[in-house]
Design an enzyme around this catalytic site. Structure first.
Site, PDB file in Angstrom:
ATOM      1  CG  HIS A  53      -1.676  -1.333   1.501  1.00  0.00           C
ATOM      2  ND1 HIS A  53      -2.680  -1.804   0.742  1.00  0.00           N
ATOM      3  CD2 HIS A  53      -1.445  -2.181   2.421  1.00  0.00           C
ATOM      4  CE1 HIS A  53      -3.103  -2.667   1.163  1.00  0.00           C
ATOM      5  NE2 HIS A  53      -2.414  -3.093   2.324  1.00  0.00           N
ATOM      6  CD  GLU A  68      -2.568  -3.444   6.320  1.00  0.00           C
ATOM      7  OE1 GLU A  68      -3.737  -4.010   6.146  1.00  0.00           O
ATOM      8  OE2 GLU A  68      -1.657  -3.608   5.273  1.00  0.00           O
ATOM      9  CG  HIS A 126       1.322  -6.770   3.530  1.00  0.00           C
ATOM     10  ND1 HIS A 126       1.431  -5.566   3.117  1.00  0.00           N
ATOM     11  CD2 HIS A 126      -0.172  -7.063   3.403  1.00  0.00           C
ATOM     12  CE1 HIS A 126       0.192  -4.953   2.940  1.00  0.00           C
ATOM     13  NE2 HIS A 126      -0.583  -5.837   3.057  1.00  0.00           N
ATOM     14  NE  ARG A 146      -5.333  -8.139  -7.047  1.00  0.00           N
ATOM     15  CZ  ARG A 146      -6.464  -7.290  -6.656  1.00  0.00           C
ATOM     16  NH1 ARG A 146      -6.838  -7.182  -5.583  1.00  0.00           N
ATOM     17  NH2 ARG A 146      -7.029  -6.850  -8.040  1.00  0.00           N
TER      18      ARG A 146
END
Length: 257
Positions: A53, A68, A126, A146
């Site tokens: 991200h 996050e 991740h 992605r």
């Protein structure tokens, strides 16, 4: 509850999926008082895509930065989370590995146990493995790039992902335990605390305004009787002073910074 092909038809207590559905996510839509923070539960039976991200600084118009954290609630014996790389890697190495499917071998797969907490700064590459139940707290954002998806027929975003990906190992200080609380995350975008029963004076001082309350055990209620939340639910409150913790157990508190 959101169905996903990688979700589960059997969930850990207290969750009960609808008959015949594979639930991968439970979302709590950000309330108007707290639009900056999104909370959800994740349940996996398969590996999720390798992704990354952007940060607020690296996001382009129409995108949104996303940092996050994951708190592991339940994990099968061999459950793993891929976070960061085993060594420093170049964008060219990441691109080649994403294209030939060996990117999984470049990543570090961390063993996940109930109570483990992982904070993921923006730019951290991740993937979530199977056999996990997680609480995810994040900046409100749906911007995901992605890099690799195990041959599934979904769009990849390799060029954009390479622009924001950090090709470095995962910093040890970002991995903690729920036992390290009460303060679990005190980051640039959100704070996350763990309390048991009633909050102490320091925690009350840190949450003077609107917050989200996620009981992991027991129940938290508004003193005026207007709302309550039990394990597996989420409550928005004007402040800690408005809440009754008489029936509370382990509870998560979060708010934007």
């Amino acid at each position: 509850m959101v169905e996903k092909v990688w979700g589960r038809d059997r969930l850990p207590s207290p969750f009960v999926p609808p008959e015949g559905q594979r639930i991968g996510e439970i979302w709590f839509e950000p309330p108007p008082e707290l639009p900056q923070v999104l909370v959800k539960y994740l349940f996996t039976s398969e590996k999720l895509s390798v992704q990354v991200h952007p940060s607020d600084a690296s996001a382009r118009p129409g995108e949104a930065g996303k940092e996050e954290c994951w708190l592991v609630l339940d994990a099968e014996e061999d459950a793993r989370l891929a976070i960061g790389f085993a060594r420093a890697v170049s964008p060219a190495e990441i691109a080649a590995a994403a294209q030939d499917g060996t990117i999984e071998d470049l990543l570090t797969w961390h063993r996940a146990r109930p109570g483990d907490l992982f904070y993921l700064p923006a730019g951290t590459v991740h993937a979530i493995g199977p056999g996990l139940a997680l609480v995810e707290v994040q900046q409100t954002s749906d911007t995901t790039f992605r890099l690799y998806d195990y041959g599934r027929p979904r769009e990849l975003h390799l060029a954009r992902g390479l622009e924001v990906a950090e090709g470095v190992p995962y910093a040890a200080e970002h991995r903690r335990s729920i036992a390290d609380g009460p303060v679990l995350v005190d980051g640039p975008h959100f704070r996350l605390d763990r309390i048991e029963c009633a909050p102490d004076a320091a925690t009350r001082a840190a949450y003077p305004g609107a917050l989200l309350v996620l009981p992991l055990a027991g129940e938290v209620a508004a003193k005026d009787g207007s709302a309550r939340a039990a394990a597996g639910e989420c409550l928005v409150a004007d402040g800690l002073a408005s809440l009754d913790f008489a029936k509370a157990g382990v509870t998560l508190l979060t708010r934007p910074v």
